[in-house]
Motif scaffolding. Structure first.
Motif, PDB file in Angstrom:
ATOM      1  N   THR A  93       0.826  -1.224   0.000  1.00  0.00           N
ATOM      2  CA  THR A  93       0.000   0.000   0.000  1.00  0.00           C
ATOM      3  C   THR A  93       0.857   1.271   0.000  1.00  0.00           C
ATOM      4  O   THR A  93       0.322   2.365  -0.059  1.00  0.00           O
ATOM      5  CB  THR A  93      -0.903   0.039   1.263  1.00  0.00           C
ATOM      6  N   SER A  94       2.182   1.104   0.108  1.00  0.00           N
ATOM      7  CA  SER A  94       3.059   2.281   0.166  1.00  0.00           C
ATOM      8  C   SER A  94       3.965   2.337  -1.060  1.00  0.00           C
ATOM      9  O   SER A  94       4.162   1.322  -1.747  1.00  0.00           O
ATOM     10  CB  SER A  94       3.903   2.267   1.446  1.00  0.00           C
ATOM     11  N   PRO A 132      -5.364   2.306   4.436  1.00  0.00           N
ATOM     12  CA  PRO A 132      -4.513   2.050   3.265  1.00  0.00           C
ATOM     13  C   PRO A 132      -5.185   1.166   2.213  1.00  0.00           C
ATOM     14  O   PRO A 132      -5.988   0.300   2.552  1.00  0.00           O
ATOM     15  CB  PRO A 132      -3.298   1.328   3.874  1.00  0.00           C
ATOM     16  N   ARG A 163      12.592   1.846  12.961  1.00  0.00           N
ATOM     17  CA  ARG A 163      11.310   2.029  13.652  1.00  0.00           C
ATOM     18  C   ARG A 163      11.103   0.918  14.691  1.00  0.00           C
ATOM     19  O   ARG A 163      10.727   1.172  15.825  1.00  0.00           O
ATOM     20  CB  ARG A 163      10.174   2.019  12.627  1.00  0.00           C
TER      21      ARG A 163
HETATM   22  C1  LIG Z   1       0.166   6.801   6.480  1.00  0.00           C
HETATM   23  C2  LIG Z   1      -0.980   6.073   7.193  1.00  0.00           C
HETATM   24  C3  LIG Z   1      -2.211   6.021   6.275  1.00  0.00           C
HETATM   25  C4  LIG Z   1      -0.499   4.651   7.496  1.00  0.00           C
HETATM   26  O1  LIG Z   1      -1.534   4.033   8.200  1.00  0.00           O
HETATM   27  P1  LIG Z   1      -1.259   2.715   9.071  1.00  0.00           P
HETATM   28  O2  LIG Z   1      -2.529   2.289   9.689  1.00  0.00           O
HETATM   29  O3  LIG Z   1      -0.044   2.929   9.907  1.00  0.00           O
HETATM   30  O4  LIG Z   1      -0.950   1.704   7.940  1.00  0.00           O
HETATM   31  P2  LIG Z   1      -0.110   0.349   7.959  1.00  0.00           P
HETATM   32  O5  LIG Z   1       0.581   0.114   9.260  1.00  0.00           O
HETATM   33  O6  LIG Z   1      -1.038  -0.693   7.422  1.00  0.00           O
HETATM   34  O7  LIG Z   1       1.019   0.669   6.881  1.00  0.00           O
HETATM   35  C5  LIG Z   1       0.657   0.915   5.547  1.00  0.00           C
HETATM   36  C6  LIG Z   1       1.915   0.983   4.697  1.00  0.00           C
HETATM   37  O8  LIG Z   1       2.616   2.172   5.036  1.00  0.00           O
HETATM   38  C7  LIG Z   1       3.945   1.859   5.406  1.00  0.00           C
HETATM   39  N1  LIG Z   1       4.289   2.830   6.439  1.00  0.00           N
HETATM   40  C8  LIG Z   1       3.529   3.288   7.445  1.00  0.00           C
HETATM   41  N2  LIG Z   1       4.194   4.184   8.182  1.00  0.00           N
HETATM   42  C9  LIG Z   1       5.420   4.304   7.620  1.00  0.00           C
HETATM   43  C10 LIG Z   1       6.577   5.055   7.916  1.00  0.00           C
HETATM   44  N3  LIG Z   1       6.627   5.898   8.932  1.00  0.00           N
HETATM   45  N4  LIG Z   1       7.659   4.908   7.121  1.00  0.00           N
HETATM   46  C11 LIG Z   1       7.625   4.073   6.071  1.00  0.00           C
HETATM   47  N5  LIG Z   1       6.560   3.324   5.724  1.00  0.00           N
HETATM   48  C12 LIG Z   1       5.475   3.437   6.498  1.00  0.00           C
HETATM   49  C13 LIG Z   1       3.870   0.435   5.919  1.00  0.00           C
HETATM   50  O9  LIG Z   1       5.139  -0.183   5.847  1.00  0.00           O
HETATM   51  C14 LIG Z   1       2.879  -0.159   4.936  1.00  0.00           C
HETATM   52  O10 LIG Z   1       3.540  -0.406   3.680  1.00  0.00           O
HETATM   53  P3  LIG Z   1       3.155  -1.646   2.711  1.00  0.00           P
HETATM   54  O11 LIG Z   1       1.658  -1.819   2.740  1.00  0.00           O
HETATM   55  O12 LIG Z   1       3.625  -1.211   1.353  1.00  0.00           O
HETATM   56  O13 LIG Z   1       3.889  -2.829   3.246  1.00  0.00           O
HETATM   57  C15 LIG Z   1      -1.368   6.798   8.530  1.00  0.00           C
HETATM   58  O14 LIG Z   1      -0.285   6.717   9.434  1.00  0.00           O
HETATM   59  C16 LIG Z   1      -1.719   8.252   8.313  1.00  0.00           C
HETATM   60  O15 LIG Z   1      -2.838   8.572   7.892  1.00  0.00           O
HETATM   61  N6  LIG Z   1      -0.776   9.165   8.596  1.00  0.00           N
HETATM   62  C17 LIG Z   1      -1.010  10.606   8.376  1.00  0.00           C
HETATM   63  C18 LIG Z   1      -0.673  10.947   6.930  1.00  0.00           C
HETATM   64  C19 LIG Z   1      -0.854  12.417   6.646  1.00  0.00           C
HETATM   65  O16 LIG Z   1      -1.819  13.033   7.080  1.00  0.00           O
HETATM   66  N7  LIG Z   1       0.088  12.983   5.900  1.00  0.00           N
HETATM   67  C20 LIG Z   1       0.109  14.375   5.618  1.00  0.00           C
HETATM   68  C21 LIG Z   1       0.951  15.036   6.639  1.00  0.00           C
HETATM   69  S1  LIG Z   1       0.401  16.667   6.998  1.00  0.00           S
END
Ligand SMILES: CC(C)(COP(=O)(O)OP(=O)(O)OC[C@H]1O[C@@H](n2cnc3c(N)ncnc32)[C@H](O)[C@@H]1OP(=O)(O)O)[C@@H](O)C(=O)NCCC(=O)NCCS
Length: 175
Positions: A93-94, A132, A163
């Motif tokens: 998903t990333s 995601p 991490r």
């Molecule tokens: C990004 C976000 C959707 C991830 O949600 P989550 O519930 O942690 O999702 P998951 O743990 O299932 O991870 C989803 C994918 O993201 C990756 N990921 C999550 N956090 C990460 C980080 N800090 N660094 C790298 N990869 C990351 C995971 O490895 C996974 O990758 P894959 O599916 O390709 O293997 C969530 O943390 C979020 O909404 N963050 C805020 C984003 C935002 O608002 N951005 C704008 C900033 S103002």
């Protein structure tokens, strides 16, 4: 072919989402030293990388992480700055998007653009509820694309390892 809920997204070549954004720097963009503020370049980087992530994933994607943001040369008012970006690697998903920022000095016509910054950003494709969603695999088209993919996997491993190590150290600590 249309993507449905139970089908994996079709692979996409790197060229399908490659994007560039350009902007002339103005006096509103400067820091106290009179050169361009790093945050202005970072905004351009996030904008172009977001466009790439949206194009590659076929919908909304959010910035999950920014690393390797390196500033190599100062940028000046009047310089024409270009940010070139493409998907280096796609997971479930990333995606990692690589951005190369170059500047054409306003007072030196015809010289090659200077490489002023580089960044690597992780975007996660999201559904309307913010959870995601799957992204298409990326198909490397050139040797450079293959090298970028290899290096993106190295950065991914080190991001996840640091991490995990930090989480483990928080759990083992008794405050
Ligand atoms: C990004 C976000 C959707 C991830 O949600 P989550 O519930 O942690 O999702 P998951 O743990 O299932 O991870 C989803 C994918 O993201 C990756 N990921 C999550 N956090 C990460 C980080 N800090 N660094 C790298 N990869 C990351 C995971 O490895 C996974 O990758 P894959 O599916 O390709 O293997 C969530 O943390 C979020 O909404 N963050 C805020 C984003 C935002 O608002 N951005 C704008 C900033 S103002």
């Amino acid at each position: 072919m249309r993507q449905t809920a139970d089908m994996e997204p079709e692979p996409k070549p790197t060229s399908a989402a490659r994007t560039s954004l350009s902007r002339i720097m103005t006096s509103l963009d400067v820091n106290l030293l009179g050169t361009v503020h790093g945050g202005v370049v970072m905004k351009l980087v996030d904008d172009v990388a977001g466009a790439v992530a949206q194009r590659h994933s076929g919908g909304p994607a959010v910035t999950a992480a920014v690393d390797g943001m390196t500033f190599l040369e100062p940028v000046r008012v009047g310089d024409l700055v270009h940010a070139h970006a493409q998907v280096n690697w796609a997971g479930r998903t990333s995606m990692e998007v690589g951005v190369r920022v170059v500047a054409e000095p306003w007072d030196q016509a015809g010289v090659p653009p200077k490489h002023v910054a580089t960044a690597y950003l992780v975007f996660v494709a999201v559904k309307p509820d913010g959870s995601p969603r799957e992204v298409p695999p990326v198909v490397a088209e050139t040797e450079s694309d293959q090298r970028r993919g290899r290096e993106a996997r190295i950065r991914r491993r080190s991001r996840l390892a640091s991490r995990q190590e930090i989480m483990a150290s928080r759990e083992s600590r008794v405050d």
